[in-house]
Scaffold this motif. Structure first.
Motif, PDB file in Angstrom:
ATOM      1  N   UNK A   3       6.270   6.102  -2.368  1.00  0.00           N
ATOM      2  CA  UNK A   3       6.148   6.838  -3.609  1.00  0.00           C
ATOM      3  C   UNK A   3       4.738   6.810  -4.146  1.00  0.00           C
ATOM      4  N   UNK A   4       4.448   7.768  -5.029  1.00  0.00           N
ATOM      5  CA  UNK A   4       3.109   7.864  -5.580  1.00  0.00           C
ATOM      6  C   UNK A   4       2.734   6.628  -6.389  1.00  0.00           C
ATOM      7  N   UNK A   5       3.709   6.055  -7.127  1.00  0.00           N
ATOM      8  CA  UNK A   5       3.418   4.868  -7.921  1.00  0.00           C
ATOM      9  C   UNK A   5       3.008   3.711  -7.021  1.00  0.00           C
ATOM     10  N   UNK A   6       3.762   3.494  -5.966  1.00  0.00           N
ATOM     11  CA  UNK A   6       3.435   2.405  -5.045  1.00  0.00           C
ATOM     12  C   UNK A   6       2.090   2.647  -4.377  1.00  0.00           C
ATOM     13  N   UNK A   7       1.812   3.887  -4.009  1.00  0.00           N
ATOM     14  CA  UNK A   7       0.561   4.214  -3.344  1.00  0.00           C
ATOM     15  C   UNK A   7      -0.642   3.944  -4.240  1.00  0.00           C
ATOM     16  N   UNK A   8      -0.464   4.053  -5.546  1.00  0.00           N
ATOM     17  CA  UNK A   8      -1.579   3.902  -6.473  1.00  0.00           C
ATOM     18  C   UNK A   8      -1.851   2.450  -6.850  1.00  0.00           C
ATOM     19  N   UNK A   9      -0.953   1.538  -6.505  1.00  0.00           N
ATOM     20  CA  UNK A   9      -1.138   0.136  -6.879  1.00  0.00           C
ATOM     21  C   UNK A   9      -2.257  -0.498  -6.062  1.00  0.00           C
ATOM     22  N   UNK A  10      -3.120  -1.296  -6.700  1.00  0.00           N
ATOM     23  CA  UNK A  10      -4.166  -2.016  -5.940  1.00  0.00           C
ATOM     24  C   UNK A  10      -3.533  -2.976  -4.942  1.00  0.00           C
ATOM     25  N   UNK A  11      -4.176  -3.145  -3.809  1.00  0.00           N
ATOM     26  CA  UNK A  11      -3.609  -3.991  -2.765  1.00  0.00           C
ATOM     27  C   UNK A  11      -3.547  -5.445  -3.206  1.00  0.00           C
ATOM     28  N   UNK A  12      -4.484  -5.870  -4.065  1.00  0.00           N
ATOM     29  CA  UNK A  12      -4.441  -7.247  -4.568  1.00  0.00           C
ATOM     30  C   UNK A  12      -3.214  -7.481  -5.431  1.00  0.00           C
ATOM     31  N   UNK A  13      -2.841  -6.467  -6.222  1.00  0.00           N
ATOM     32  CA  UNK A  13      -1.649  -6.580  -7.052  1.00  0.00           C
ATOM     33  C   UNK A  13      -0.395  -6.638  -6.185  1.00  0.00           C
ATOM     34  N   UNK A  14      -0.382  -5.883  -5.101  1.00  0.00           N
ATOM     35  CA  UNK A  14       0.749  -5.913  -4.171  1.00  0.00           C
ATOM     36  C   UNK A  14       0.870  -7.294  -3.537  1.00  0.00           C
ATOM     37  N   UNK A 180       3.503  10.080   8.872  1.00  0.00           N
ATOM     38  CA  UNK A 180       3.847   9.055   9.870  1.00  0.00           C
ATOM     39  C   UNK A 180       3.687   7.681   9.232  1.00  0.00           C
ATOM     40  N   UNK A 181       4.729   7.246   8.573  1.00  0.00           N
ATOM     41  CA  UNK A 181       4.712   5.952   7.904  1.00  0.00           C
ATOM     42  C   UNK A 181       5.843   5.089   8.460  1.00  0.00           C
ATOM     43  N   UNK A 182       5.793   3.818   8.127  1.00  0.00           N
ATOM     44  CA  UNK A 182       6.866   2.909   8.533  1.00  0.00           C
ATOM     45  C   UNK A 182       8.153   3.347   7.846  1.00  0.00           C
ATOM     46  N   UNK A 183       9.254   3.521   8.582  1.00  0.00           N
ATOM     47  CA  UNK A 183      10.512   3.984   7.977  1.00  0.00           C
ATOM     48  C   UNK A 183      11.011   3.043   6.889  1.00  0.00           C
ATOM     49  N   UNK A 184      11.677   3.625   5.892  1.00  0.00           N
ATOM     50  CA  UNK A 184      12.197   2.832   4.773  1.00  0.00           C
ATOM     51  C   UNK A 184      13.204   1.788   5.243  1.00  0.00           C
ATOM     52  N   UNK A 234      -0.322   0.731   6.215  1.00  0.00           N
ATOM     53  CA  UNK A 234       0.592   1.853   6.014  1.00  0.00           C
ATOM     54  C   UNK A 234       0.131   2.781   4.893  1.00  0.00           C
ATOM     55  N   UNK A 235      -0.972   2.429   4.200  1.00  0.00           N
ATOM     56  CA  UNK A 235      -1.493   3.258   3.114  1.00  0.00           C
ATOM     57  C   UNK A 235      -2.921   3.680   3.454  1.00  0.00           C
ATOM     58  N   UNK A 236      -3.094   4.694   4.317  1.00  0.00           N
ATOM     59  CA  UNK A 236      -4.440   5.045   4.786  1.00  0.00           C
ATOM     60  C   UNK A 236      -5.363   5.584   3.705  1.00  0.00           C
ATOM     61  N   UNK A 237      -4.801   6.104   2.609  1.00  0.00           N
ATOM     62  CA  UNK A 237      -5.645   6.698   1.580  1.00  0.00           C
ATOM     63  C   UNK A 237      -6.170   5.683   0.574  1.00  0.00           C
TER      64      UNK A 237
END
Length: 262
Positions: A3-14, A180-184, A234-237
């Motif tokens: 999702x867009x929300x997950x994609x926007x989270x900083x990797x350090x926060x993840x 092409x992402x890892x399946x849910x 999995x988040x190339x952008x």
């Protein structure tokens, strides 16, 4: 996970979130184990040790499998960048086969196209970049097809083929980068096994009556780092690990454009 929300989270926060969740599940298991210890349940330690080892081994296997998928997808994206640079470079050279006016139009469009691709890879609005890319596709096709119809020849057909390859390469790269992402289902399995492993580990630690944080926390952080690494791939952008755009930068430099990109 995509999702867009997950994609926007900083990797350090993840990373922090994953580590805290793993610690939470371990604490839940610890409370179970401490309750069993308080009851003097003598039957718990035997099978529990084997279960913890099995679950940790299973978690390691699933992590290795997931990392393999993410790594292979990263490699595909890297190859796609190189292939697209070659395709655009070929089209740029073959523009010399067109008449002078068409050549100028096509080369200007290709320069703009490279700038858009580099801007998208640098973190600009990906949806806007896709719209601009499709618009340039239409303009390129109009210019090339018009020139080919006006002066049909084997040389102009080469430019038509190069334009087709460029358009096809766009879809290939978009598919590799965005679809092409890892399946849910794999993420769900990884999350479930991680939670069970941490609960079992916490239960085993709790049965001893002491938290043993010196031993538990490094293990949790190690698994959290591995999971975060997979998420990042999995988040190339938006991740820390990005696909190098050097081939596109070199192409832009060869075209006489502005240098940009990663």
């Amino acid at each position: 996970m995509n999702g867009e929300l997950f994609e926007s989270l900083p990797i350090t926060l993840i990373f922090v979130g994953i580590a805290l969740l793993m610690l939470l599940f371990c604490e839940i298991g610890f409370q179970f184990g401490r309750h069993a210890f308080a009851r003097k349940d003598k039957e718990v330690p035997g099978p529990l040790g084997s279960m913890v080892g099995g679950l940790l081994g299973m978690l390691a296997f699933v992590l290795a499998f997931t990392f393999s998928i993410a790594s292979s997808q990263h490699e595909i994206r890297r190859n796609n960048v190189l292939e697209e640079a070659n395709v655009i470079g070929t089209a740029y050279l073959r523009a010399d086969l067109l008449d002078e006016s068409s050549e100028s139009i096509v080369k200007d469009l290709l320069k703009s196209y490279v700038e858009i691709r580099l801007a998208a890879a640098s973190g600009s609005d990906i949806n806007e970049a896709l719209r601009e890319s499709l618009a340039i596709h239409r303009q390129l096709w109009d210019a090339v097809s018009t020139a080919a119809i006006a002066n049909p020849s084997p040389l102009s057909s080469l430019m038509v083929q190069a334009t087709n390859d460029l358009i096809d390469m766009h879809e290939k790269r978009v598919t590799g980068a965005l679809r092409s992402r890892i399946p849910a289902s794999i993420w769900v399995a990884l999350a479930a096994i991680t939670a069970l492993a941490m609960i079992a580990l916490g239960t085993q630690v709790g049965y001893s009556g002491k938290r043993r944080l010196i031993a538990v926390i490094p293990l949790l952080l190690a698994f959290a780092v591995l999971v975060t690494l997979v998420v990042d791939l999995n988040r190339p952008q938006n991740g820390l690990i990005k696909v190098s755009q050097q081939s596109m930068v070199d192409l832009q430099s060869g075209m006489g454009g502005n240098k940009s990109g990663n």
